[in-house]
Design a protein around this motif. Sequence first.
Motif, PDB file in Angstrom:
ATOM      1  N   UNK A 130       0.838  -1.205   0.000  1.00 24.77           N
ATOM      2  CA  UNK A 130       0.000   0.000   0.000  1.00 24.77           C
ATOM      3  C   UNK A 130       0.873   1.256   0.000  1.00 24.77           C
ATOM      4  N   UNK A 131       1.942   1.261   0.805  1.00 24.62           N
ATOM      5  CA  UNK A 131       2.879   2.400   0.783  1.00 24.62           C
ATOM      6  C   UNK A 131       3.499   2.551  -0.607  1.00 24.62           C
ATOM      7  N   UNK A 132       3.886   1.419  -1.188  1.00 25.63           N
ATOM      8  CA  UNK A 132       4.547   1.458  -2.506  1.00 25.63           C
ATOM      9  C   UNK A 132       3.591   1.985  -3.565  1.00 25.63           C
ATOM     10  N   UNK A 133       2.309   1.578  -3.481  1.00 25.29           N
ATOM     11  CA  UNK A 133       1.340   2.057  -4.464  1.00 25.29           C
ATOM     12  C   UNK A 133       1.153   3.570  -4.330  1.00 25.29           C
TER      13      UNK A 133
ATOM     14  N   UNK B 136      15.076  15.966 -12.196  1.00 21.35           N
ATOM     15  CA  UNK B 136      14.609  14.764 -12.902  1.00 21.35           C
ATOM     16  C   UNK B 136      13.900  13.847 -11.904  1.00 21.35           C
ATOM     17  N   UNK B 137      13.105  12.955 -12.437  1.00 22.13           N
ATOM     18  CA  UNK B 137      12.393  12.003 -11.588  1.00 22.13           C
ATOM     19  C   UNK B 137      13.372  11.110 -10.822  1.00 22.13           C
ATOM     20  N   UNK B 138      14.466  10.713 -11.475  1.00 23.52           N
ATOM     21  CA  UNK B 138      15.457   9.863 -10.801  1.00 23.52           C
ATOM     22  C   UNK B 138      16.012  10.514  -9.549  1.00 23.52           C
ATOM     23  N   UNK B 139      16.342  11.808  -9.641  1.00 23.74           N
ATOM     24  CA  UNK B 139      16.885  12.522  -8.480  1.00 23.74           C
ATOM     25  C   UNK B 139      15.823  12.614  -7.386  1.00 23.74           C
ATOM     26  N   UNK B 140      14.591  12.916  -7.773  1.00 23.65           N
ATOM     27  CA  UNK B 140      13.513  12.994  -6.773  1.00 23.65           C
ATOM     28  C   UNK B 140      13.337  11.641  -6.087  1.00 23.65           C
ATOM     29  N   UNK B 141      13.369  10.560  -6.841  1.00 29.32           N
ATOM     30  CA  UNK B 141      13.221   9.238  -6.231  1.00 29.32           C
ATOM     31  C   UNK B 141      14.343   8.953  -5.241  1.00 29.32           C
ATOM     32  N   UNK B 142      15.520   9.517  -5.500  1.00 29.86           N
ATOM     33  CA  UNK B 142      16.652   9.297  -4.602  1.00 29.86           C
ATOM     34  C   UNK B 142      16.530  10.130  -3.323  1.00 29.86           C
ATOM     35  N   UNK B 143      16.001  11.351  -3.419  1.00 27.60           N
ATOM     36  CA  UNK B 143      15.964  12.200  -2.218  1.00 27.60           C
ATOM     37  C   UNK B 143      14.643  12.091  -1.453  1.00 27.60           C
ATOM     38  N   UNK B 144      13.582  11.628  -2.110  1.00 23.68           N
ATOM     39  CA  UNK B 144      12.277  11.548  -1.441  1.00 23.68           C
ATOM     40  C   UNK B 144      11.968  10.107  -1.097  1.00 23.68           C
ATOM     41  N   UNK B 145      11.856   9.828   0.199  1.00 22.83           N
ATOM     42  CA  UNK B 145      11.608   8.454   0.643  1.00 22.83           C
ATOM     43  C   UNK B 145      10.122   8.218   0.938  1.00 22.83           C
ATOM     44  N   UNK B 146       9.306   9.216   0.697  1.00 27.45           N
ATOM     45  CA  UNK B 146       7.896   9.214   1.097  1.00 27.45           C
ATOM     46  C   UNK B 146       7.051   8.150   0.430  1.00 27.45           C
ATOM     47  N   UNK B 147       5.774   8.166   0.751  1.00 26.36           N
ATOM     48  CA  UNK B 147       5.095   9.175   1.556  1.00 26.36           C
ATOM     49  C   UNK B 147       5.199   8.963   3.071  1.00 26.36           C
ATOM     50  N   UNK B 148       5.430   7.778   3.568  1.00 27.09           N
ATOM     51  CA  UNK B 148       5.386   7.565   5.013  1.00 27.09           C
ATOM     52  C   UNK B 148       4.003   7.948   5.556  1.00 27.09           C
ATOM     53  N   UNK B 149       3.961   8.330   6.835  1.00 23.89           N
ATOM     54  CA  UNK B 149       2.707   8.767   7.470  1.00 23.89           C
ATOM     55  C   UNK B 149       2.819  10.250   7.749  1.00 23.89           C
ATOM     56  N   UNK B 150       1.760  10.986   7.512  1.00 23.26           N
ATOM     57  CA  UNK B 150       1.835  12.418   7.803  1.00 23.26           C
ATOM     58  C   UNK B 150       0.467  13.013   8.107  1.00 23.26           C
ATOM     59  N   UNK B 151       0.505  14.149   8.801  1.00 22.47           N
ATOM     60  CA  UNK B 151      -0.684  14.942   9.082  1.00 22.47           C
ATOM     61  C   UNK B 151      -0.596  16.222   8.276  1.00 22.47           C
ATOM     62  N   UNK B 152      -1.707  16.692   7.740  1.00 25.66           N
ATOM     63  CA  UNK B 152      -1.661  17.954   7.021  1.00 25.66           C
ATOM     64  C   UNK B 152      -3.033  18.416   6.619  1.00 25.66           C
ATOM     65  N   UNK B 153      -3.075  19.604   6.046  1.00 25.68           N
ATOM     66  CA  UNK B 153      -4.369  20.170   5.644  1.00 25.68           C
ATOM     67  C   UNK B 153      -4.798  19.655   4.286  1.00 25.68           C
ATOM     68  N   UNK B 154      -3.868  19.045   3.536  1.00 27.41           N
ATOM     69  CA  UNK B 154      -4.217  18.524   2.212  1.00 27.41           C
ATOM     70  C   UNK B 154      -5.059  17.260   2.343  1.00 27.41           C
TER      71      UNK B 154
END
Length: 142
Positions: A66-69, A124-142
């Motif tokens: 589910x996280x991966x999706x 690039x998408x590759x760089x974003x995939x390397x620096x962003x480990x998300x989504x994880x769990x989060x709280x927010x207004x979105x």
Amino acid sequence: MQHHTVEQLDKGPRAGKYVYAGGNRRVGRYVECCNEAWLEVMQTPAEQRDNSPAWERIGHETAEDAYAHMRQVLLGELRLDGRSSNWSGCRAPVGDGRCDVPTKGFAEIRSFPFLEPLCDEHRTRNVVEAIWKGPGDWYGSL
Ligand SMILES: [Zn+2]
Ligand SMILES: [Zn+2]
């Protein structure tokens, strides 16, 4: 505030399957990762909802799936054409540090609080995939 996390469906034909969900007690919980199918189910009249064939496309065997999706869905929303009026140092990792080339460009995921300045070379998408480990769990207004 909305709480975004993986949980198991507690009712319906796919009860027990894992989904990445958002929402809160006031607005209710809704499935975010298999959202297209979820909206289809929700548009079905209440008394026929459990019979909707769209349920087949909702839910995963494990929390990891589910996280991966959700990650794939959010990466699908990635925008690489953001322009800021201010200069920032590129956040891409390079060696032991980061690139730091001044840029006004940024990468952004609209329905998640992700926004990082990246230079033309690293936006690039590759760089974003390397620096962003998300989504994880989060709280927010979105
Ligand atoms: Zn899903
Ligand atoms: Zn860079």
